[in-house]
Motif scaffolding. Sequence first.
Motif, mmCIF file in Angstrom:
data_model
loop_
_atom_site.group_PDB
_atom_site.id
_atom_site.type_symbol
_atom_site.label_atom_id
_atom_site.label_comp_id
_atom_site.label_asym_id
_atom_site.label_seq_id
_atom_site.Cartn_x
_atom_site.Cartn_y
_atom_site.Cartn_z
ATOM 1 N N ILE A 386 0.832 -1.209 0.000
ATOM 2 C CA ILE A 386 0.000 0.000 0.000
ATOM 3 C C ILE A 386 0.863 1.255 0.000
ATOM 4 C CG2 ILE A 386 -1.723 1.307 1.288
ATOM 5 C CD1 ILE A 386 -2.871 -1.364 2.249
ATOM 6 N N VAL A 387 1.890 1.286 0.847
ATOM 7 C CA VAL A 387 2.775 2.458 0.905
ATOM 8 C C VAL A 387 3.432 2.685 -0.448
ATOM 9 C CG1 VAL A 387 4.922 3.354 1.902
ATOM 10 C CG2 VAL A 387 3.203 2.319 3.383
ATOM 11 N N ASN A 388 3.914 1.610 -1.069
ATOM 12 C CA ASN A 388 4.560 1.723 -2.376
ATOM 13 C C ASN A 388 3.564 2.212 -3.432
ATOM 14 O OD1 ASN A 388 6.816 1.336 -4.205
ATOM 15 N ND2 ASN A 388 5.727 -0.436 -4.987
ATOM 16 N N SER A 391 2.690 5.903 -2.798
ATOM 17 C CA SER A 391 3.843 6.762 -3.090
ATOM 18 C C SER A 391 4.016 6.962 -4.592
ATOM 19 C CB SER A 391 5.123 6.155 -2.502
ATOM 20 O OG SER A 391 5.029 6.052 -1.098
ATOM 21 N N LYS A 392 3.745 5.918 -5.363
ATOM 22 C CA LYS A 392 3.909 6.005 -6.817
ATOM 23 C C LYS A 392 2.747 6.723 -7.491
ATOM 24 C CE LYS A 392 6.865 1.999 -7.615
ATOM 25 N NZ LYS A 392 6.947 0.641 -8.215
ATOM 26 N N ASN A 393 1.612 6.810 -6.797
ATOM 27 C CA ASN A 393 0.414 7.384 -7.406
ATOM 28 C C ASN A 393 0.070 8.761 -6.849
ATOM 29 O OD1 ASN A 393 -1.075 5.248 -9.283
ATOM 30 N ND2 ASN A 393 -0.090 4.132 -7.603
ATOM 31 N N LEU A 394 1.133 9.534 -6.544
ATOM 32 C CA LEU A 394 0.978 10.923 -6.128
ATOM 33 C C LEU A 394 0.088 11.081 -4.894
ATOM 34 C CD1 LEU A 394 0.535 12.554 -9.678
ATOM 35 C CD2 LEU A 394 2.643 12.099 -8.420
ATOM 36 N N SER A 395 0.101 10.060 -4.030
ATOM 37 C CA SER A 395 -0.661 10.127 -2.783
ATOM 38 C C SER A 395 0.298 9.932 -1.613
ATOM 39 C CB SER A 395 -1.753 9.054 -2.774
ATOM 40 O OG SER A 395 -2.621 9.184 -3.867
ATOM 41 N N ILE A 401 0.630 8.695 6.231
ATOM 42 C CA ILE A 401 -0.347 8.309 7.260
ATOM 43 C C ILE A 401 -0.280 6.801 7.503
ATOM 44 C CG2 ILE A 401 -2.821 8.139 7.758
ATOM 45 C CD1 ILE A 401 -3.148 10.799 6.209
ATOM 46 N N MET A 402 -0.197 6.048 6.403
ATOM 47 C CA MET A 402 -0.079 4.581 6.522
ATOM 48 C C MET A 402 1.206 4.208 7.247
ATOM 49 S SD MET A 402 -1.471 1.649 5.952
ATOM 50 C CE MET A 402 -2.764 1.939 4.747
ATOM 51 N N VAL A 415 12.212 -1.293 3.385
ATOM 52 C CA VAL A 415 11.464 -1.322 2.126
ATOM 53 C C VAL A 415 10.384 -0.252 2.124
ATOM 54 C CG1 VAL A 415 9.968 -2.721 0.633
ATOM 55 C CG2 VAL A 415 11.927 -3.776 1.769
ATOM 56 N N SER A 416 9.606 -0.189 3.208
ATOM 57 C CA SER A 416 8.539 0.813 3.294
ATOM 58 C C SER A 416 9.125 2.227 3.322
ATOM 59 C CB SER A 416 7.667 0.555 4.525
ATOM 60 O OG SER A 416 8.433 0.214 5.650
ATOM 61 N N LEU A 417 10.225 2.427 4.044
ATOM 62 C CA LEU A 417 10.851 3.750 4.112
ATOM 63 C C LEU A 417 11.388 4.179 2.747
ATOM 64 C CD1 LEU A 417 12.669 3.327 7.525
ATOM 65 C CD2 LEU A 417 10.880 5.006 7.029
ATOM 66 N N ASN A 418 11.970 3.234 2.009
ATOM 67 C CA ASN A 418 12.465 3.566 0.669
ATOM 68 C C ASN A 418 11.324 3.969 -0.264
ATOM 69 O OD1 ASN A 418 15.168 3.177 1.242
ATOM 70 N ND2 ASN A 418 15.212 1.055 0.511
ATOM 71 N N SER A 419 10.179 3.292 -0.129
ATOM 72 C CA SER A 419 9.013 3.651 -0.961
ATOM 73 C C SER A 419 8.581 5.088 -0.668
ATOM 74 C CB SER A 419 7.848 2.693 -0.695
ATOM 75 O OG SER A 419 8.165 1.383 -1.090
ATOM 76 N N LEU A 420 8.514 5.442 0.617
ATOM 77 C CA LEU A 420 8.113 6.796 0.991
ATOM 78 C C LEU A 420 9.158 7.811 0.544
ATOM 79 C CD1 LEU A 420 5.970 8.479 2.437
ATOM 80 C CD2 LEU A 420 7.237 8.129 4.571
ATOM 81 N N LEU A 421 10.439 7.464 0.700
ATOM 82 C CA LEU A 421 11.525 8.362 0.287
ATOM 83 C C LEU A 421 11.419 8.662 -1.202
ATOM 84 C CD1 LEU A 421 14.228 9.764 1.102
ATOM 85 C CD2 LEU A 421 15.380 7.637 0.452
ATOM 86 N N ASN A 422 11.221 7.614 -1.997
ATOM 87 C CA ASN A 422 11.089 7.778 -3.442
ATOM 88 C C ASN A 422 9.842 8.596 -3.780
ATOM 89 O OD1 ASN A 422 12.228 7.076 -6.050
ATOM 90 N ND2 ASN A 422 10.379 5.877 -6.369
#
Length: 544
Positions: A386-388, A391-395, A401-402, A415-422
């Motif tokens: 969900i986080v990934n 993050s990729k869909n401009l949300s 929040i997630m 993994v989750s932190l990298n998704s948010l960072l990106n």
Amino acid sequence: MGYSHLEVLEGLWDSYDDDISSPDVFDSLIRVCSSLDDTSYAYEVIINLKIEKGFRVSVHAWNNFLNHVLKSDSVDGFFRKYEEMISYGYVENVYTFNLVLYALCKDMRLYEAIGVFYRMLKGGIYPNVVTFNMIIDGACKMGDLDLGLKLFRKMGMMSIGFIRPNSVTFNSLINGYCKLGDMKTAEIIRDEMTKMGIEPNVRTYATLVDGYLRKGCIEEAIRLCSHMVDKDLVPNVVVYNSIIHSLYSKGDTIMASVFLSYMIKTNIPFDKFTDSILVKGLSRNGFLKEALDYHKWLVSKNLESKDGFLENTLIYYLVRSGKDSKPMIKEVLDEISDRGFTPDIVTYGTMIDAFCKQERMLDAVCAYEDMIKMGKKPNLMIYNSIVNGLSKNLSVDLAKIMMDEMKKVGLVDVVSLNSLLNGYFANSKVNEALNLFLQMQEDGRLVNVVSYNIILKFVCKFGSIQEAKEVIEMMVARGVSPDSVSYSILVGNAFRKCSLEEVIGLHDDMVIKGVIPDDQTYDSAFGSVVCEESRDLSSGSIRD
């Protein structure tokens, strides 16, 4: 008749006569107890006889008991009982040593097994073919084919000519070479097997077929399958499963259907792997209706697996097929409920991951909410999907929040932190990205090469190559080794912005740091230069 093992033992002991009774009766009782898949019963009989009655069962009874312990318990549990046996003064025979060797090889302790093997020889206990086979198989499974082949060649000498290799010996070697992808040597071993008068069996061919399929050589695998039939050997379900799986993976549904028809004509029963291969193969190649129909047939015959794998596979590919798949997904979920089951965490995770990959975030969130309503706790994989996706869909704000929810339950990982960072960089939230990266750096476990590559990509895009070099130096200083992706980002961007000499310098620096250059980036940056300069260089290249 309902008597306990200890009651039977007391009856036998009370009627035992040293002059006319056979002590083998107690060995028989131990074998019966072991065969009931409860080694504790057998152990209680052994200990009761020893402690309360002063009677020692034979080493054969111990071997039988240890064999069942090894099958049903951990290797550590086996060795505890084995050491107990030795402490009672028993002398091992070849079967005892074979069990010890099997346990060591099973635990990947090959060199300890070899030490035991030589202890056997020094003790005057000659190995049998099973002994050699276990050591050879253990060596092959660990990838030490040289050792396996060496033992194979010395079997005759080490057994004073009594032991010859059998089909199991050859199959172990063939399997080892197939796993390494050395099909040429595997075929040579097979030919040597035939010359020794040992005919390759179905397992031999199944191993070779699997080896060729692992290398993508479907034609060679089919050739071997035909050769089996010529030898009056019927391919088993393992052979068919391997070939059909590879054909579906290549998208050759027609040939896969041909092999399925061969299975049916030769009365080879499908197993759970065949069912999985069929459902996944049909689904991934666009035959979702056929996959659903096959699943319905399995359900009607009560043949479907109980682990939900088929249903999860169908749901995943139905989601990927488009928005019109909702009714069919509901149909599969209803089928699960009709059989008295509820969708499990894997089912929800499959749906959510597939929705996220299809950028259908609203559907993913709805599935997440349904899961919560059903009392299912999301796992790290679901959160990361969900986080990934967000993050990729401009949300990215929703992704944050997630992430906060994940922190509350202690499930945040790199993994989750990298998704948010990106996501922050993709949404031009540079300050948030840098703050997050600093927080990640504070805990060394929450930053990896992917994290630095995300930073490197941003710096190369909006900053200077000098700043990018500083990111590389920061990575190395913090014990994180750059990889081929780091190389591709740095050298690829430098090629567009810097002189050739600077690019070559960056390449050399990355190679010195132990990075293997990305071939595509290298060819793009240096291909034309290498071609031009190769006229003047007698040997070597920029890559060298």
